[in-house]
Design a protein around this motif. Structure first.
Motif, PDB file in Angstrom:
ATOM      1  N   SER A 232       0.972  -1.596  -0.106  1.00 52.80           N
ATOM      2  CA  SER A 232      -0.072   0.288  -0.793  1.00 52.80           C
ATOM      3  C   SER A 232       0.667   0.975   0.060  1.00 52.80           C
ATOM      4  O   SER A 232       0.190   2.347  -0.248  1.00 52.80           O
ATOM      5  CB  SER A 232      -0.986   0.601   1.645  1.00 52.80           C
ATOM      6  OG  SER A 232      -0.246   0.140   2.570  1.00 52.80           O
ATOM      7  N   VAL A 233       2.027   1.687   0.433  1.00 52.53           N
ATOM      8  CA  VAL A 233       2.980   2.507   0.441  1.00 52.53           C
ATOM      9  C   VAL A 233       4.255   1.756  -0.918  1.00 52.53           C
ATOM     10  O   VAL A 233       4.880   1.259  -0.821  1.00 52.53           O
ATOM     11  CB  VAL A 233       3.606   2.309   2.232  1.00 52.53           C
ATOM     12  CG1 VAL A 233       4.151   3.706   1.500  1.00 52.53           C
ATOM     13  CG2 VAL A 233       1.965   2.904   2.615  1.00 52.53           C
ATOM     14  N   SER A 234       4.883   2.798  -0.901  1.00 50.63           N
ATOM     15  CA  SER A 234       5.421   2.840  -2.147  1.00 50.63           C
ATOM     16  C   SER A 234       6.988   3.632  -2.034  1.00 50.63           C
ATOM     17  O   SER A 234       6.475   5.147  -1.722  1.00 50.63           O
ATOM     18  CB  SER A 234       5.390   3.240  -3.210  1.00 50.63           C
ATOM     19  OG  SER A 234       4.522   2.126  -4.206  1.00 50.63           O
ATOM     20  N   TYR A 235       7.883   3.953  -2.211  1.00 51.61           N
ATOM     21  CA  TYR A 235       8.956   4.454  -1.292  1.00 51.61           C
ATOM     22  C   TYR A 235       9.774   4.654  -3.064  1.00 51.61           C
ATOM     23  O   TYR A 235       9.897   3.486  -3.466  1.00 51.61           O
ATOM     24  CB  TYR A 235      10.176   4.109  -0.268  1.00 51.61           C
ATOM     25  CG  TYR A 235       8.929   3.940   0.631  1.00 51.61           C
ATOM     26  CD1 TYR A 235       8.862   5.154   1.967  1.00 51.61           C
ATOM     27  CD2 TYR A 235       9.126   2.408   0.709  1.00 51.61           C
ATOM     28  CE1 TYR A 235       8.198   4.083   2.539  1.00 51.61           C
ATOM     29  CE2 TYR A 235       8.183   1.852   2.460  1.00 51.61           C
ATOM     30  CZ  TYR A 235       7.705   3.574   3.286  1.00 51.61           C
ATOM     31  OH  TYR A 235       7.694   2.720   3.994  1.00 51.61           O
ATOM     32  N   TRP A 236       9.947   5.967  -3.243  1.00 55.73           N
ATOM     33  CA  TRP A 236      10.842   6.514  -4.102  1.00 55.73           C
ATOM     34  C   TRP A 236      12.159   6.965  -4.309  1.00 55.73           C
ATOM     35  O   TRP A 236      12.255   8.086  -3.569  1.00 55.73           O
ATOM     36  CB  TRP A 236      10.152   6.892  -5.347  1.00 55.73           C
ATOM     37  CG  TRP A 236       9.057   6.675  -5.923  1.00 55.73           C
ATOM     38  CD1 TRP A 236       7.740   6.633  -4.703  1.00 55.73           C
ATOM     39  CD2 TRP A 236       8.255   5.426  -5.763  1.00 55.73           C
ATOM     40  NE1 TRP A 236       6.495   5.685  -5.117  1.00 55.73           N
ATOM     41  CE2 TRP A 236       6.691   5.512  -6.359  1.00 55.73           C
ATOM     42  CE3 TRP A 236       8.919   5.245  -7.232  1.00 55.73           C
ATOM     43  CZ2 TRP A 236       6.388   4.315  -6.699  1.00 55.73           C
ATOM     44  CZ3 TRP A 236       8.176   4.291  -8.421  1.00 55.73           C
ATOM     45  CH2 TRP A 236       6.968   3.550  -8.230  1.00 55.73           C
ATOM     46  N   SER A 237      13.121   6.799  -5.044  1.00 56.10           N
ATOM     47  CA  SER A 237      15.005   7.422  -5.008  1.00 56.10           C
ATOM     48  C   SER A 237      15.229   8.036  -6.290  1.00 56.10           C
ATOM     49  O   SER A 237      14.698   6.913  -7.456  1.00 56.10           O
ATOM     50  CB  SER A 237      16.136   7.375  -4.295  1.00 56.10           C
ATOM     51  OG  SER A 237      16.614   7.281  -4.355  1.00 56.10           O
ATOM     52  N   ALA A 238      15.276   9.131  -6.716  1.00 54.07           N
ATOM     53  CA  ALA A 238      15.608   9.532  -7.529  1.00 54.07           C
ATOM     54  C   ALA A 238      16.725  10.946  -7.849  1.00 54.07           C
ATOM     55  O   ALA A 238      16.762  10.947  -6.947  1.00 54.07           O
ATOM     56  CB  ALA A 238      14.258  10.348  -8.262  1.00 54.07           C
ATOM     57  N   SER A 239      17.441  10.237  -9.490  1.00 48.18           N
ATOM     58  CA  SER A 239      18.606  11.850  -9.392  1.00 48.18           C
ATOM     59  C   SER A 239      18.214  12.360 -10.533  1.00 48.18           C
ATOM     60  O   SER A 239      17.872  12.043 -11.319  1.00 48.18           O
ATOM     61  CB  SER A 239      19.798  10.598  -9.817  1.00 48.18           C
ATOM     62  OG  SER A 239      19.760   9.394 -10.478  1.00 48.18           O
ATOM     63  N   VAL A 240      19.070  12.800  -9.904  1.00 49.99           N
ATOM     64  CA  VAL A 240      18.896  14.473 -10.701  1.00 49.99           C
ATOM     65  C   VAL A 240      19.445  14.652 -12.207  1.00 49.99           C
ATOM     66  O   VAL A 240      20.980  13.421 -12.340  1.00 49.99           O
ATOM     67  CB  VAL A 240      19.702  16.092  -9.965  1.00 49.99           C
ATOM     68  CG1 VAL A 240      19.013  17.097 -11.605  1.00 49.99           C
ATOM     69  CG2 VAL A 240      18.391  16.415  -8.882  1.00 49.99           C
TER      70      VAL A 240
END
Length: 235
Positions: free
Chosen positions: A226-234
């Motif tokens: 039910s929960v998502s964690y997102w890590s993104a780079s510039v």
């Protein structure tokens, strides 16, 4: 932004942590902090901005680990609680708290190594515009969480004070790409929605969490989270 008036109520700010992160809610607090640290790695010496910092759970934690942290929130009442928490943790002089709008951040381009936004995008009325701002002020990394569409979160979503925006994976990926970010890592958790944990004692919550984790690591576990964690780079 949904819920601005609700979150700025004095009684809500004063009771926020007790209602959400006591009893079984401690398991939620622990997992969210783990997700933040896993995403941004060692923080000693990093300049970190926390959007919608609320009562400063993550702000104080990052400062304790050596980060130079700025916490921004729309609610003066939440910020008052955050300042008290930072002071009690011994990092009151190491954290700057500002009242401001996440849609118009009062910072220069590329001012921070990392920007985090936890418990934020489920309230965002224009998520693309907000993510653009997070990307603008970060020179390296953006980390945030979302609540998942087609999950147990939707079962009780109608009962919340202002509801929640739920996201599909394709929608989040489109938002990340549109903001000029590149998805680095994502993780998904809590088959049982948060509300189950907040209402029950630690002992029962721990048992439920064990079952939840077992389901989550099995085949198709990510799909039913039910929960998502997102890590993104510039880029």
């Amino acid at each position: 932004m949904k819920g601005q008036e609700w979150y700025q109520a004095t009684d809500v700010a004063q009771e926020y942590d007790d209602k959400r992160f006591s009893r079984g809610g401690r398991l939620i607090d622990r997992r969210e902090k783990e997700a933040v640290l896993d995403a941004i790695g060692p923080v000693d010496g990093k300049d970190v901005l926390e959007i919608a910092c609320g009562t400063g759970r993550f702000t104080a934690m990052l400062a304790e680990r050596g980060a130079d942290v700025v916490g921004l929130d729309i609610s003066a009442e939440m910020l008052a609680e955050a300042r008290q928490k930072a002071k009690a943790s011994g990092v009151g002089d190491a954290v700057e708290f500002l009242r401001g709008d996440a849609g118009r951040l009062p910072f220069e381009d590329d001012e921070f190594d990392a920007v985090i936004a936890m418990r934020f995008f489920h309230l965002a009325d224009t998520p693309a515009a907000y993510l653009d701002e997070l990307q603008r002020v970060s020179r390296d990394q953006v980390m945030f969480d979302t609540f998942k569409r087609y999950s147990t979160r939707s079962i009780y979503n109608w009962a919340l004070p202002m509801g929640s925006r739920l996201y599909s994976r394709s929608e989040v990926e489109s938002l990340i790409d549109g903001a000029g970010l590149e998805l680095v890592e994502d993780s998904h958790d809590f088959v049982l929605p948060y509300g189950f944990y907040r209402k029950i004692p630690d002992s029962i919550a721990s048992t439920l969490r064990s079952i939840d984790t077992t389901l989550g690591v099995g085949p198709g576990g990510d799909a039913i989270a039910s929960v998502s964690y997102w890590s993104a780079s510039v880029e």
